[in-house]
Design an enzyme around this catalytic site. Structure first.
Site, short mmCIF file in Angstrom:
data_model
loop_
_atom_site.label_atom_id
_atom_site.label_comp_id
_atom_site.label_asym_id
_atom_site.label_seq_id
_atom_site.Cartn_x
_atom_site.Cartn_y
_atom_site.Cartn_z
N GLU A 198 0.82 -1.21 0.00
CA GLU A 198 0.00 0.00 0.00
C GLU A 198 0.86 1.26 0.00
OE1 GLU A 198 -3.07 0.42 -0.54
OE2 GLU A 198 -3.69 -1.67 -0.51
N TYR B 230 -6.25 6.89 3.89
CA TYR B 230 -6.52 5.79 2.96
C TYR B 230 -5.69 4.56 3.30
CZ TYR B 230 -5.82 2.53 -0.73
OH TYR B 230 -5.70 1.33 -1.39
N ASP C 238 -9.31 4.21 -2.81
CA ASP C 238 -8.23 4.62 -3.71
C ASP C 238 -8.85 5.24 -4.96
OD1 ASP C 238 -9.21 2.44 -5.13
OD2 ASP C 238 -7.23 1.61 -5.56
#
Length: 364
Positions: free
Chosen positions: A47, A130, A148
């Site tokens: 990520e 996020y 996203d």
């Protein structure tokens, strides 16, 4: 077509999406197999790498990091220079510095365990809302809404949200939070990402095979590709400067390491001038790192950063083998250049010089 906004409708949307995901999910190196618990280290590492970067670009870097540092403890033990070299070319280099800082905290005070909540994750360097939501949902099964760019597009179309980005993000986040199922929130997050990447593409969405077709208000409107709407992008200002490619006769090249903080912090660079909006090319030579006879190449290098565009003139000089590097600089053998932590813009400079020298050699 009438659309319901009830809990049953949201549950139906989630169920349809998960059923599609079970059949069509992407095979990604950081993604756990069905029924296998996710590895928080792999989820976090992927990520961080995927922030503002494509899956295709991230794959080789992820596999390289994993081969070299298969767990967070080993990554924490690496030197900052090693991490920056391994990251070189992936861009947004503050991510690499924060990645290393985060690994040290997790491996040290947190005894090798990542926090399992969004709030706890956001306390770590480099982890924003996020990323915290994605890691919490995928690695720990928390009911978190990970939005996203792909998921953002899916949701804007699904609910026909006409407010332009970035103002629409709060509404999109609220819609997503209401949709996340109690069971399989991690799979739901990844399904949203996959749907946006594989079906709900930016310009030509494949609506006819979308599992959410019957729920999608954007499709019903007849122009789903117009969503999400975006506020007009401001033009990037142009900055200019010069780079000085100084090579000894034995092939060693003069380089230096940028300060640890700021743009491209801690990366290796070809020496150069400052990057200015009002650059005076006539004064460039006065800022050369060493005295030499410089030749300006016919070609320049262009590069786009997030907030500005850059164009660099390139000056090349050859110096004797006995020439010593000034304080703060060092000569690196030509064969060692590929191991240095050069960002993309510096690699462009090196490639431009190599191509020019090769062309001259062929001409001779």
């Amino acid at each position: 077509m009438a659309f319901k906004t009830s809990l049953d409708a949201r549950a139906g949307t989630a169920a349809a999406l998960l059923a599609w995901y079970d059949r069509h999910r992407r095979d990604l190196p950081w993604r756990a197999l069905p029924g296998v618990p996710a590895d928080p280290y792999k989820v976090w590492l992927s990520e961080i790498m995927l922030q503002q970067t494509t899956v295709a670009a991230v794959k080789p870097y992820f596999l390289g990091f994993l081969a070299r540092w298969p767990n967070v403890g080993l990554l924490a033990q690496a030197s900052g220079e090693e991490v920056m070299r391994a990251w070189a070319g992936l861009g947004y280099y503050s991510r690499a510095r924060n990645l290393h800082a985060c690994a040290k905290i997790v491996a040290g005070p947190l005894e090798g365990k990542f926090p399992d909540t969004e709030a706890g994750l956001q306390d770590l360097p480099g982890i924003g809302p996020y990323t915290a939501a994605a890691v919490a949902a995928i690695a720990f099964g928390r009911r978190a809404a990970a939005i996203d760019g792909n998921a953002e597009r899916v949701l804007a179309r699904l609910y026909s949200i006409a407010t332009p980005l970035p103002a629409a993000r709060s509404e999109i986040k609220a819609k997503a939070a209401a949709m996340v199922p109690v069971a399989r929130p991690g799979d739901f997050a990844q399904a949203m990402m996959d749907l946006g990447a594989m079906i709900c593409s930016p310009k030509h969405p494949s609506c006819d095979i979308c599992p959410l077709l019957k729920f999608c208000r954007g499709h019903a409107s007849g122009c789903p590709e117009s969503l999400p709407r975006k506020a007009p992008r401001r033009e990037r200002p142009l900055r200019q400067g010069a780079a000085f490619f100084v090579r000894r006769r034995d092939g060693a090249v003069l380089v230096r390491t940028r300060p640890p903080k700021g743009l491209l912090g801690g990366m290796t660079e070809i020496p150069g001038t400052g990057w200015e909006t009002h650059f005076d090319a006539a004064l460039a030579a006065k800022q050369a790192p060493v005295e030499a006879s410089y030749r300006k190449l016919d070609r320049s290098v262009s590069h786009a950063f997030t907030h500005f565009a850059l164009r660099l003139d390139i000056y090349v000089a050859e110096v004797p083998n006995r020439r010593r590097a000034p304080a703060g600089y060092r000569f690196v053998p030509d064969r060692g250049l590929d191991k240095e932590a050069f960002p993309s813009v510096m690699r462009k400079i090196i490639e431009a010089v190599r191509q020019t020298l090769l062309a001259r050699a062929v001409a001779l």
